[in-house]
Design a protein around this motif. Structure first.
Motif, PDB file in Angstrom:
ATOM      1  N   LYS A   1      45.054  32.498  30.489  1.00 15.55           N
ATOM      2  CA  LYS A   1      46.470  32.305  30.194  1.00 15.55           C
ATOM      3  C   LYS A   1      47.053  33.567  29.560  1.00 15.55           C
ATOM      4  O   LYS A   1      46.314  34.425  29.059  1.00 15.55           O
ATOM      5  N   ASP A   2      48.387  33.673  29.551  1.00 14.10           N
ATOM      6  CA  ASP A   2      49.067  34.803  28.945  1.00 14.10           C
ATOM      7  C   ASP A   2      48.625  34.963  27.496  1.00 14.10           C
ATOM      8  O   ASP A   2      48.605  33.999  26.729  1.00 14.10           O
ATOM      9  N   GLY A   3      48.278  36.178  27.138  1.00 22.07           N
ATOM     10  CA  GLY A   3      47.852  36.456  25.773  1.00 22.07           C
ATOM     11  C   GLY A   3      46.380  36.217  25.518  1.00 22.07           C
ATOM     12  O   GLY A   3      45.846  36.660  24.506  1.00 22.07           O
ATOM     13  N   GLN A   4      45.700  35.531  26.416  1.00 20.44           N
ATOM     14  CA  GLN A   4      44.275  35.245  26.257  1.00 20.44           C
ATOM     15  C   GLN A   4      43.463  36.435  26.763  1.00 20.44           C
ATOM     16  O   GLN A   4      43.802  37.038  27.774  1.00 20.44           O
ATOM     17  N   VAL A   5      42.412  36.771  26.072  1.00 22.70           N
ATOM     18  CA  VAL A   5      41.546  37.878  26.461  1.00 22.70           C
ATOM     19  C   VAL A   5      40.269  37.309  27.080  1.00 22.70           C
ATOM     20  O   VAL A   5      39.665  36.395  26.519  1.00 22.70           O
ATOM     21  N   PRO A   6      39.853  37.826  28.252  1.00 23.37           N
ATOM     22  CA  PRO A   6      38.603  37.322  28.837  1.00 23.37           C
ATOM     23  C   PRO A   6      37.404  37.697  27.962  1.00 23.37           C
ATOM     24  O   PRO A   6      37.401  38.733  27.304  1.00 23.37           O
ATOM     25  N   THR A   7      36.407  36.840  27.990  1.00 23.74           N
ATOM     26  CA  THR A   7      35.199  37.091  27.201  1.00 23.74           C
ATOM     27  C   THR A   7      34.394  38.205  27.854  1.00 23.74           C
ATOM     28  O   THR A   7      34.526  38.472  29.054  1.00 23.74           O
ATOM     29  N   PRO A   8      33.525  38.864  27.098  1.00 19.08           N
ATOM     30  CA  PRO A   8      32.665  39.906  27.695  1.00 19.08           C
ATOM     31  C   PRO A   8      31.803  39.359  28.837  1.00 19.08           C
ATOM     32  O   PRO A   8      31.560  40.057  29.815  1.00 19.08           O
ATOM     33  N   GLU A   9      31.367  38.103  28.723  1.00 20.14           N
ATOM     34  CA  GLU A   9      30.560  37.498  29.781  1.00 20.14           C
ATOM     35  C   GLU A   9      31.376  37.341  31.064  1.00 20.14           C
ATOM     36  O   GLU A   9      30.874  37.591  32.160  1.00 20.14           O
ATOM     37  N   GLN A  10      32.643  36.926  30.922  1.00 20.08           N
ATOM     38  CA  GLN A  10      33.503  36.785  32.089  1.00 20.08           C
ATOM     39  C   GLN A  10      33.735  38.141  32.745  1.00 20.08           C
ATOM     40  O   GLN A  10      33.674  38.266  33.966  1.00 20.08           O
ATOM     41  N   LEU A  11      33.993  39.156  31.946  1.00 23.80           N
ATOM     42  CA  LEU A  11      34.209  40.501  32.488  1.00 23.80           C
ATOM     43  C   LEU A  11      32.967  41.000  33.223  1.00 23.80           C
ATOM     44  O   LEU A  11      33.070  41.619  34.292  1.00 23.80           O
ATOM     45  N   GLU A  12      31.800  40.737  32.665  1.00 27.79           N
ATOM     46  CA  GLU A  12      30.558  41.179  33.305  1.00 27.79           C
ATOM     47  C   GLU A  12      30.342  40.463  34.633  1.00 27.79           C
ATOM     48  O   GLU A  12      29.895  41.072  35.608  1.00 27.79           O
ATOM     49  N   GLU A  13      30.655  39.165  34.700  1.00 27.62           N
ATOM     50  CA  GLU A  13      30.527  38.429  35.960  1.00 27.62           C
ATOM     51  C   GLU A  13      31.455  38.998  37.026  1.00 27.62           C
ATOM     52  O   GLU A  13      31.069  39.118  38.182  1.00 27.62           O
ATOM     53  N   VAL A  14      32.663  39.356  36.635  1.00 30.41           N
ATOM     54  CA  VAL A  14      33.619  39.931  37.584  1.00 30.41           C
ATOM     55  C   VAL A  14      33.119  41.286  38.071  1.00 30.41           C
ATOM     56  O   VAL A  14      33.172  41.586  39.269  1.00 30.41           O
ATOM     57  N   ARG A  15      32.614  42.109  37.166  1.00 28.81           N
ATOM     58  CA  ARG A  15      32.081  43.424  37.562  1.00 28.81           C
ATOM     59  C   ARG A  15      30.899  43.271  38.522  1.00 28.81           C
ATOM     60  O   ARG A  15      30.776  44.005  39.501  1.00 28.81           O
ATOM     61  N   ALA A  16      30.010  42.330  38.231  1.00 24.18           N
ATOM     62  CA  ALA A  16      28.848  42.108  39.095  1.00 24.18           C
ATOM     63  C   ALA A  16      29.284  41.605  40.474  1.00 24.18           C
ATOM     64  O   ALA A  16      28.737  42.032  41.503  1.00 24.18           O
ATOM     65  N   ALA A  17      30.269  40.727  40.508  1.00 25.31           N
ATOM     66  CA  ALA A  17      30.756  40.202  41.788  1.00 25.31           C
ATOM     67  C   ALA A  17      31.415  41.297  42.621  1.00 25.31           C
ATOM     68  O   ALA A  17      31.295  41.305  43.846  1.00 25.31           O
ATOM     69  N   ALA A  18      32.093  42.228  41.971  1.00 19.22           N
ATOM     70  CA  ALA A  18      32.761  43.306  42.691  1.00 19.22           C
ATOM     71  C   ALA A  18      31.757  44.227  43.384  1.00 19.22           C
ATOM     72  O   ALA A  18      32.085  44.849  44.404  1.00 19.22           O
TER      73      ALA A  18
END
Length: 60
Positions: free
Chosen positions: A8-25
């Motif tokens: 949501k607006d203003g919410q920051v993704p967790t480091p785990e979520q960011l890592e999953e996105v990087r791995a998927a890319a």
């Protein structure tokens, strides 16, 4: 498998979520009978329809 994150607006993704996105890319796209690879002509038609949709969104 598709995994969805809702941030949501203003919410920051967790480091785990960011890592999953990087791995998927880094993974390759796997095509199958439900989502085949587009031919060059189909890809061009898709790009044109997306551009037209985006122009219509700006005007609305």
């Amino acid at each position: 498998m598709t995994k969805t994150f809702t941030i949501k607006d203003g919410q920051v993704p967790t480091p785990e979520q960011l890592e999953e996105v990087r791995a998927a890319a880094k993974r390759e796209i796997q095509f199958d009978e439900d989502s085949p690879e587009l031919s060059p002509a189909m890809f061009k038609a898709f790009r044109c329809s997306v551009a037209q949709r985006n122009r219509n969104k700006k005007n609305a």
